[in-house]
Design an enzyme around this catalytic site. Structure first.
Site, PDB file in Angstrom:
ATOM      1  N   SER A   1      -1.793   9.806  -7.161  1.00 41.18           N
ATOM      2  CA  SER A   1      -2.248   8.458  -6.803  1.00 41.18           C
ATOM      3  C   SER A   1      -3.752   8.468  -6.551  1.00 41.18           C
ATOM      4  CB  SER A   1      -1.541   8.002  -5.526  1.00 41.18           C
ATOM      5  OG  SER A   1      -2.018   8.784  -4.431  1.00 41.18           O
TER       6      SER A   1
ATOM      7  N   ASP B   1      -0.376   7.772 -11.047  1.00 42.82           N
ATOM      8  CA  ASP B   1       0.412   6.753 -10.346  1.00 42.82           C
ATOM      9  C   ASP B   1      -0.508   5.582  -9.967  1.00 42.82           C
ATOM     10  OD1 ASP B   1       2.673   5.696  -9.062  1.00 42.82           O
ATOM     11  OD2 ASP B   1       2.171   6.648  -7.143  1.00 42.82           O
TER      12      ASP B   1
ATOM     13  N   GLY C   1       6.670   2.594   0.963  1.00 40.26           N
ATOM     14  CA  GLY C   1       6.562   2.974   2.368  1.00 40.26           C
ATOM     15  C   GLY C   1       7.900   3.174   3.052  1.00 40.26           C
TER      16      GLY C   1
ATOM     17  N   LYS D   1      11.293  -0.506   4.415  1.00 47.26           N
ATOM     18  CA  LYS D   1      11.680  -1.325   3.268  1.00 47.26           C
ATOM     19  C   LYS D   1      12.626  -2.458   3.663  1.00 47.26           C
ATOM     20  CE  LYS D   1      11.508   2.804   0.349  1.00 47.26           C
ATOM     21  NZ  LYS D   1      10.142   2.699  -0.139  1.00 47.26           N
TER      22      LYS D   1
ATOM     23  N   HIS E   1       9.762   1.887  -8.542  1.00 44.23           N
ATOM     24  CA  HIS E   1       8.817   2.306  -7.491  1.00 44.23           C
ATOM     25  C   HIS E   1       9.456   2.038  -6.135  1.00 44.23           C
ATOM     26  CE1 HIS E   1       4.847   2.943  -9.590  1.00 44.23           C
ATOM     27  NE2 HIS E   1       5.657   2.597 -10.579  1.00 44.23           N
ATOM     28  N   GLY E   2       8.844   2.591  -5.101  1.00 41.58           N
ATOM     29  CA  GLY E   2       9.330   2.317  -3.758  1.00 41.58           C
ATOM     30  C   GLY E   2      10.782   2.717  -3.586  1.00 41.58           C
TER      31      GLY E   2
HETATM   32  P1  13P Z   1       8.095   5.329  -1.739  1.00 41.96           P
HETATM   33  O1  13P Z   1       7.081   4.853  -0.756  1.00 41.96           O
HETATM   34  O2  13P Z   1       9.376   4.611  -1.601  1.00 41.96           O
HETATM   35  O3  13P Z   1       8.267   6.809  -1.736  1.00 41.96           O
HETATM   36  O4  13P Z   1       7.539   4.943  -3.216  1.00 41.96           O
HETATM   37  C1  13P Z   1       6.577   5.736  -3.865  1.00 41.96           C
HETATM   38  C2  13P Z   1       6.034   5.111  -5.095  1.00 41.96           C
HETATM   39  O5  13P Z   1       6.521   4.121  -5.610  1.00 41.96           O
HETATM   40  C3  13P Z   1       4.869   5.752  -5.694  1.00 41.96           C
HETATM   41  O6  13P Z   1       4.363   5.031  -6.773  1.00 41.96           O
HETATM   42  O1  G3H Z   2       2.739   4.045  -4.354  1.00 38.85           O
HETATM   43  C1  G3H Z   2       1.987   4.645  -3.596  1.00 38.85           C
HETATM   44  C2  G3H Z   2       2.204   6.069  -3.260  1.00 38.85           C
HETATM   45  O2  G3H Z   2       3.097   6.204  -2.179  1.00 38.85           O
HETATM   46  C3  G3H Z   2       0.906   6.757  -3.031  1.00 38.85           C
HETATM   47  O3  G3H Z   2       0.347   6.488  -1.788  1.00 38.85           O
HETATM   48  O4  G3H Z   2      -2.107   6.077  -2.236  1.00 38.85           O
HETATM   49  O5  G3H Z   2      -1.287   6.859   0.025  1.00 38.85           O
HETATM   50  O6  G3H Z   2      -1.275   8.399  -1.948  1.00 38.85           O
HETATM   51  P1  G3H Z   2      -1.173   6.972  -1.457  1.00 38.85           P
HETATM   52 ZN    ZN Z   3       4.545   2.915  -6.593  1.00 36.49          ZN
END
Ligand code: 13P
Ligand code: G3H
Ligand code: ZN
Length: 309
Positions: A49, A82, A181, A184, A212-213
């Site tokens: 990320s 990401d 996060g 949720k 995602h998420g």
């Molecule tokens: P989580 O916060 O549910 O682990 O999701 C991570 C994510 O979507 C990274 O792109």
């Molecule tokens: O979708 C986001 C990921 O959880 C990455 O989070 O930007 O804090 O590394 P971050």
């Molecule tokens: Zn994501």
């Protein structure tokens, strides 16, 4: 071995399982994930990320992932960006060893999202790199922008078809009720994902979908964190049965970051509390790394990707 996701996703869709996409930020996370993937003989996606690049630096992360590939030649590894913010970040990653990038244009207007995504796809494809786009908005933190509860929007199937036709993306992140996060769903809520919508999108766009998420906010980690001095309260994730269910509705990639954070924090707190005289950092970082391995093995079982190398 580093690879793109094309063949992996094709097999996953046909076999109704998904590949875990785990966020990586340092050595221990990468080693922990790779050990889990090796033990389970599962393909894996290591994703980076903006926050990870800021924390560890692109070069360090790239070299660590290259080491993971060299040390595990039998394991297919996708090296993925990401939530790529703009064309420049995607181009930099495409030019520097990534095999897959996400361009996240979901914060833009539909037309701007299409134009930006197409620009990235054209460049990526000319270099043999695949692209994940995003349509719809997840609640929670995205691209450092907080999308408030009620301000997210689910992906529209017809618009998704138009988006895929116009951009040529290889996979599509969809909004069907997950969010980023640890918070949720309310603790007393009955979590729901819109699988009907997911299936409708899949039937129309005919490319792999991405969730995602998708962390489950495993309660054993939350309880351990709190038992060893933490204060993580009221957090609830996507039930794992729903993650398995998503793999039956066109989802081939499942993103997990929060569960890694929780597993490592729980193990670190426990190790430090149980060994108050320890100041050898390898002891608690090692415990955190082992926790990542166990968590990843568990996720691979939920996703159904064991033995699919
Ligand atoms: P989580 O916060 O549910 O682990 O999701 C991570 C994510 O979507 C990274 O792109
Ligand atoms: O979708 C986001 C990921 O959880 C990455 O989070 O930007 O804090 O590394 P971050
Ligand atoms: Zn994501």
């Amino acid at each position: 071995m580093l690879t793109t996701s094309t063949e992996l996703f094709k097999k996953a869709i046909a076999g109704k399982y998904a590949i875990g996409a785990f966020n990586v930020n340092n050595l221990e996370i990468i080693q922990g994930i790779m050990e889990g993937a090796k033990e389970k003989q599962s393909p894996v996606i290591l994703q980076v990320s903006a926050g990870a690049r800021k924390y560890a630096g692109s070069l360090y992360l790239r070299r660590l992932i290259e080491a993971a590939a060299e040390g595990n030649p039998e394991i297919p590894i996708v090296f993925h960006l990401d939530h790529g913010e703009d064309f420049e970040v995607c181009k930099d990653c495409i030019d520097n060893g990534f095999t897959s990038v996400m361009i996240d244009g979901s914060k833009h207007s539909y037309e701007d999202n299409v134009a930006l995504t197409k620009k990235v796809v054209d460049y990526a494809h000319s270099k043999g790199v695949v692209v994940e786009g995003e349509l719809g908005r997840l609640e929670g933190m995205e691209d450092n922008i907080k999308v408030e509860a009620g301000q997210g929007s689910y992906t529209d199937p017809q618009q998704a078809l138009d988006f895929v036709k116009k951009t040529g993306v290889d996979s599509l992140a969809v909004a069907i009720g997950t969010s980023h996060g640890a918070y949720k769903f309310a603790m007393d809520a009955n979590p729901k994902l819109d699988f009907e919508r997911c299936q409708a999108i899949s039937d129309l766009v005919k490319i792999p979908l991405v969730l995602h998420g998708a962390s489950s906010v495993l309660q054993n980690f939350v309880e351990e964190i709190n038992a060893y001095g933490g204060a993580v309260k009221g957090s609830k994730g996507v039930p794992e049965a729903m993650i398995s269910e998503a793999t039956k509705h066109g989802v081939a990639k499942v993103n997990i970051d929060t569960d890694i954070r929780l597993a490592m924090t729980a193990a670190t707190r426990k190790s430090l509390k149980e060994n108050p005289d320890n100041f050898d950092v390898r002891k608690f970082l090692g415990a955190a790394r082992t926790a990542v391995t166990e968590m990843v093995k568990h996720k691979i079982d939920i996703l159904g990707s064991a033995g699919k190398i």
